[in-house]
Design a protein around this motif. Structure first.
Motif, PDB file in Angstrom:
ATOM      1  N   GLU A 207       0.712  -1.142  -0.029  1.00 56.31           N
ATOM      2  CA  GLU A 207       0.010  -0.047   0.105  1.00 56.31           C
ATOM      3  C   GLU A 207       1.039   1.358  -0.015  1.00 56.31           C
ATOM      4  O   GLU A 207       0.612   2.148  -0.691  1.00 56.31           O
ATOM      5  CB  GLU A 207      -1.063  -0.046   1.216  1.00 56.31           C
ATOM      6  CG  GLU A 207      -1.906   1.208   1.473  1.00 56.31           C
ATOM      7  CD  GLU A 207      -2.899   1.175   2.336  1.00 56.31           C
ATOM      8  OE1 GLU A 207      -2.754   2.134   3.245  1.00 56.31           O
ATOM      9  OE2 GLU A 207      -3.489   0.119   2.740  1.00 56.31           O
TER      10      GLU A 207
ATOM     11  N   GLU B 225       2.030   1.476  -3.434  1.00 56.71           N
ATOM     12  CA  GLU B 225       0.991   2.483  -4.526  1.00 56.71           C
ATOM     13  C   GLU B 225       0.727   3.830  -4.144  1.00 56.71           C
ATOM     14  O   GLU B 225       0.463   4.603  -5.041  1.00 56.71           O
ATOM     15  CB  GLU B 225      -0.270   1.361  -4.231  1.00 56.71           C
ATOM     16  CG  GLU B 225      -1.415   1.809  -5.068  1.00 56.71           C
ATOM     17  CD  GLU B 225      -2.920   1.410  -4.905  1.00 56.71           C
ATOM     18  OE1 GLU B 225      -3.753   1.345  -5.641  1.00 56.71           O
ATOM     19  OE2 GLU B 225      -2.810   0.839  -3.608  1.00 56.71           O
ATOM     20  N   SER B 226       0.905   4.131  -2.650  1.00 52.43           N
ATOM     21  CA  SER B 226       0.574   5.374  -2.420  1.00 52.43           C
ATOM     22  C   SER B 226       1.495   6.509  -2.693  1.00 52.43           C
ATOM     23  O   SER B 226       1.517   7.629  -2.669  1.00 52.43           O
ATOM     24  CB  SER B 226       0.119   5.416  -0.989  1.00 52.43           C
ATOM     25  OG  SER B 226      -0.682   4.585  -0.700  1.00 52.43           O
ATOM     26  N   ARG B 227       2.739   5.792  -2.894  1.00 52.35           N
ATOM     27  CA  ARG B 227       3.941   6.590  -2.958  1.00 52.35           C
ATOM     28  C   ARG B 227       3.933   7.788  -4.201  1.00 52.35           C
ATOM     29  O   ARG B 227       4.374   8.903  -4.137  1.00 52.35           O
ATOM     30  CB  ARG B 227       5.337   5.771  -3.529  1.00 52.35           C
ATOM     31  CG  ARG B 227       6.632   6.457  -3.690  1.00 52.35           C
ATOM     32  CD  ARG B 227       7.208   6.857  -2.463  1.00 52.35           C
ATOM     33  NE  ARG B 227       8.502   7.364  -2.590  1.00 52.35           N
ATOM     34  CZ  ARG B 227       9.423   7.894  -1.701  1.00 52.35           C
ATOM     35  NH1 ARG B 227       8.564   8.138  -0.392  1.00 52.35           N
ATOM     36  NH2 ARG B 227      10.354   8.406  -1.897  1.00 52.35           N
TER      37      ARG B 227
ATOM     38  N   ARG C 216       2.260  10.732  -2.680  1.00 53.08           N
ATOM     39  CA  ARG C 216       2.545  11.208  -1.336  1.00 53.08           C
ATOM     40  C   ARG C 216       2.495  12.649  -1.236  1.00 53.08           C
ATOM     41  O   ARG C 216       2.475  13.172   0.037  1.00 53.08           O
ATOM     42  CB  ARG C 216       3.949  10.609  -1.232  1.00 53.08           C
ATOM     43  CG  ARG C 216       5.056  11.437  -1.964  1.00 53.08           C
ATOM     44  CD  ARG C 216       6.501  10.563  -1.715  1.00 53.08           C
ATOM     45  NE  ARG C 216       7.409  11.173  -2.531  1.00 53.08           N
ATOM     46  CZ  ARG C 216       7.733  10.560  -3.643  1.00 53.08           C
ATOM     47  NH1 ARG C 216       6.886   9.982  -4.529  1.00 53.08           N
ATOM     48  NH2 ARG C 216       8.754  11.134  -4.469  1.00 53.08           N
TER      49      ARG C 216
ATOM     50  N   PHE D  82      -5.947   9.158  -7.703  1.00 52.14           N
ATOM     51  CA  PHE D  82      -5.763   9.289  -6.369  1.00 52.14           C
ATOM     52  C   PHE D  82      -7.055   8.818  -5.644  1.00 52.14           C
ATOM     53  O   PHE D  82      -6.990   8.378  -4.483  1.00 52.14           O
ATOM     54  CB  PHE D  82      -5.380  10.764  -6.101  1.00 52.14           C
ATOM     55  CG  PHE D  82      -5.299  10.993  -4.637  1.00 52.14           C
ATOM     56  CD1 PHE D  82      -4.654  10.623  -3.610  1.00 52.14           C
ATOM     57  CD2 PHE D  82      -6.137  12.282  -4.170  1.00 52.14           C
ATOM     58  CE1 PHE D  82      -4.609  10.774  -2.406  1.00 52.14           C
ATOM     59  CE2 PHE D  82      -6.438  12.658  -2.971  1.00 52.14           C
ATOM     60  CZ  PHE D  82      -5.587  11.988  -2.094  1.00 52.14           C
TER      61      PHE D  82
ATOM     62  N   MET E  76      -7.869   5.392  -5.379  1.00 59.91           N
ATOM     63  CA  MET E  76      -7.103   4.493  -4.487  1.00 59.91           C
ATOM     64  C   MET E  76      -7.343   4.866  -2.859  1.00 59.91           C
ATOM     65  O   MET E  76      -7.163   4.154  -2.093  1.00 59.91           O
ATOM     66  CB  MET E  76      -5.484   4.986  -4.463  1.00 59.91           C
ATOM     67  CG  MET E  76      -4.484   4.193  -4.019  1.00 59.91           C
ATOM     68  SD  MET E  76      -2.903   5.312  -3.521  1.00 59.91           S
ATOM     69  CE  MET E  76      -3.584   6.492  -2.330  1.00 59.91           C
ATOM     70  N   ALA E  77      -7.390   6.247  -2.622  1.00 62.99           N
ATOM     71  CA  ALA E  77      -7.966   6.530  -1.118  1.00 62.99           C
ATOM     72  C   ALA E  77      -9.148   5.799  -0.646  1.00 62.99           C
ATOM     73  O   ALA E  77      -9.260   5.528   0.474  1.00 62.99           O
ATOM     74  CB  ALA E  77      -7.911   8.029  -1.114  1.00 62.99           C
TER      75      ALA E  77
ATOM     76  N   ASN F 127      -8.081   2.147   0.194  1.00 65.16           N
ATOM     77  CA  ASN F 127      -7.356   2.348   1.354  1.00 65.16           C
ATOM     78  C   ASN F 127      -7.931   2.565   2.643  1.00 65.16           C
ATOM     79  O   ASN F 127      -7.680   1.734   3.644  1.00 65.16           O
ATOM     80  CB  ASN F 127      -5.886   3.014   1.261  1.00 65.16           C
ATOM     81  CG  ASN F 127      -4.866   2.572   0.240  1.00 65.16           C
ATOM     82  OD1 ASN F 127      -5.031   1.524  -0.473  1.00 65.16           O
ATOM     83  ND2 ASN F 127      -4.174   3.695  -0.131  1.00 65.16           N
TER      84      ASN F 127
END
Length: 619
Positions: free
Chosen positions: A112, A115-117, A120, A279, A282-283, A286
């Motif tokens: 995660e 993926e979030s990188r 950031r 984004f 994905m958020a 997560n």
């Protein structure tokens, strides 16, 4: 003689290595994995002094976290290296079941992060909800204890380093601004006011009461058993650090915020950020730990609003109110009987009543739970320097060693936003059986690696909090129909969040349209609606966790009840939910299915689900 000693030292060294190897060989694969997790966790913890502070560790309590990009890169690389080491050195098939879960969760956590990188920088380090500008005084007040002179000197050193801390914050804001990532326009007046509040009072103003930080330091130092000369010396050094470091640091931040404010392009959702669609999706994944699409979340929210409105109409009739639900909402907003007085006496009454509510539910915990937390709890008002912009209630976990209790914060800045009919639900959510209970039990679990004890999944944590508002009703609480209405009002609030969050960040709703959703569908004051919508803007997806998590817990509970019938025990179910720490919702489902299987081995969870579907069709 020298050679003789060297010979025996060599023998001792070889024997030590042999014993160490034998111990390692004697360990199971699961024990070795847990040792790896312990080392990995402590290596990361040692990089961040503030994290240490939250765990009651004072090894580096004169330092702040290094928030530089270099340190963030180092931390990320450490996670990647650790994951690869785990894959290379541990045989998953040889692990015990609990260790397998830890292995999977750690792998998911690092994946995660990978993926979030790319996203950031898709956040707002300074906003009305949180940020280093308020975290600094909040950390000093609530986390940095002063038990001796050394602690006081460390506090002063932290004050002296605020210039570096705020400097790194400004660097991060500049980096985001270059990418076109600037907080919404409404954020800036509130943030600027909060910063101004921190540098008001003595010693920044000569004829004034102590500023927030000085008041805290003075209170803690004067409580020590010190001579007046030593106390005076420490207070003088704190004053000097406030003037030479804290004041210029915040003035620098205020200057930059004033310049950045000019770049704020209205109030837009995540869709307006670079690659904002990806984004936000994905958020949501997560946050909810599900694969629900934005549209599915939106529709779930709409359905829940309709259901809750129906239950509210039933309560409205019980109270004898004549009129429609909109009129009832207006009555609940405006009638003075539902509010404490907006003065110090009213605020004291609110705090007293909150403590009584917590004592009441604590006395009945045996009806619902097998495992209870050992950690202490205290209820506090949100500090004046941040109460105008902070949320209405929140929880800060205590230290694992018990040196700092868990804290339920109530924001009493505006008593019109804290009606008494919502007090029960708020206390159950933030304190017991909600966040304090769940988080404290997790920290007290034996045998789990620390990354699971102290970590969290928002849908699980907030889902449990919202579920905790509901479950006391099943053992007789919410006796007053208005309090039960307050419970439903708070659940309704979370249902609206599903609609508003997707509306703002996916459907490009304006701030005003989102405010209208809350104002038209809930009994909350208008200012409450504004605050909630502004929270959505700076924390995309976060607010969806509550209802999605609660619905999953209720779904799993109902599934277990149908399967087990008279063998279902609510206390045992709660143990299954709480005694494995925070989990993704999919893993929580695995645990509950396994629990059901152990109690009825002749049926499988899939068959139970089919049976439930058949019964639903008959109904």
């Amino acid at each position: 003689m020298k050679k003789f000693v060297q010979f025996y030292l060599s023998i001792f060294f070889v024997l030590s290595l042999l014993i160490s190897s034998l111990n390692l060989w004697a360990q199971t694969e699961s024990e070795k994995l847990n040792d790896f997790f312990e080392k990995t966790y402590m290596d990361r913890l040692n990089m961040f002094p503030e994290w240490q502070g939250y765990e009651g560790i004072k090894d580096r309590n004169d330092e702040w976290n290094d928030d530089s990009e270099e340190m963030r890169d180092k931390d990320f690389e450490m996670q990647l290296t650790s994951l690869q080491y785990m894959k290379d050195n541990f045989d998953y098939d040889e692990l015990e079941e609990q260790a397998k879960v830890s292995y999977r969760l750690y792998e998911e956590e690092v994946n995660e992060a990978k993926e979030s990188r790319q996203f950031r920088y898709h956040n707002f380090p300074v906003n009305q909800m949180f940020g280093e500008h308020t975290d600094i005084p909040s950390f000093l007040i609530n986390v940095h204890s002063i038990d001796n002179v050394s602690d006081a000197e460390a506090y002063i050193k932290r004050l002296q380093k605020v210039t570096i801390k705020i400097g790194q914050l400004v660097d991060g804001l500049k980096l985001r601004a270059e990418m076109g990532i600037v907080a919404p326009a409404f954020v800036f007046p509130m943030v600027i006011e909060d910063c101004d509040n921190i540098i008001k009072g003595f010693p920044f103003e000569t004829k004034a009461d102590d500023c927030t930080i000085m008041a805290d330091f003075r209170k803690k130092v004067t409580a020590l058993d010190l001579g007046k000369k030593q106390q005076k010396k420490l207070l003088k050094e704190a004053k000097k650090a406030l003037l030479s470091s804290v004041k210029p640091a915040y003035e620098n931040l205020l200057t930059y915020l004033a310049a950045l404010q000019k770049k704020a392009d209205g109030n837009n959702g995540a869709w307006s950020l670079p690659n904002g669609k990806a984004f936000y999706e994905m958020a949501l994944r997560n946050t909810t730990t599900t694969n629900m699409t934005p549209e599915e979340i939106f529709e779930t929210g709409q359905a829940e609003i309709e259901r809750i409105h129906g239950e509210m109409k039933t309560i409205m009739k019980q109270t004898g109110f004549e009129g429609d639900l909109t009129a009832f909402f207006d009555f609940m907003k405006k009638d003075e009987q539902f509010y404490f007085s907006d003065d110090e006496a009213g605020r004291e009454d609110y705090m007293k009543r909150t403590n009584e509510i917590i004592e009441g539910i604590t006395a009945r915990l045996d009806d619902l739970f097998i495992t209870k937390p050992k950690a202490d709890l205290e209820v506090k008002r949100v500090e004046p320097f941040r109460e105008k912009s902070a949320g209405k209630a929140f929880y800060n976990r205590g230290a694992p060693d018990g040196s700092r209790p868990g804290t339920y914060y109530a924001n009493l800045y505006d008593m019109k936003q804290m009606p008494w009919y919502q007090m029960e639900a708020l206390a159950y959510h933030e304190a017991i059986p909600g966040h304090h209970m769940q988080i404290s039990i997790a920290m007290e679990l034996a045998g789990l690696p620390k990354f699971r004890k102290y970590g969290g999944y928002t849908a699980y944590v907030e889902g449990w909090g919202l579920y905790s508002e509901f479950v006391p009703k099943e053992i007789g609480f919410y006796e007053d129909p208005y309090s039960d209405f307050g419970r439903l009002a708070m659940e309704l609030w979370r249902a609206c969040r599903l609609v508003a969050d997707v509306g703002i960040h996916k459907k490009q709703w304006t701030r005003e349209k989102a405010i209208a959703l809350y104002a038209d569908n809930t009994p909350n004051p208008y200012d409450d609606c504004v605050k909630m919508v502004e929270r959505h803007f700076v924390m995309p997806s976060q607010a969806t966790a509550y209802k999605i998590g609660m619905l999953k817990i209720l779904e799993l509970r109902e599934k277990a009840k149908v399967a087990l019938g008279n063998n279902f025990d609510i206390r045992a179910f709660h143990d299954v939910v709480l005694k494995n720490g925070a989990l993704p919702l999919s893993v929580l489902e695995e645990y509950t299915d396994e629990w059901v299987e152990t109690l009825m081995p002749e049926e499988k969870p899939e068959e139970v689900e089919e049976k439930k579907e058949e019964e639903d069709k008959k109904e």
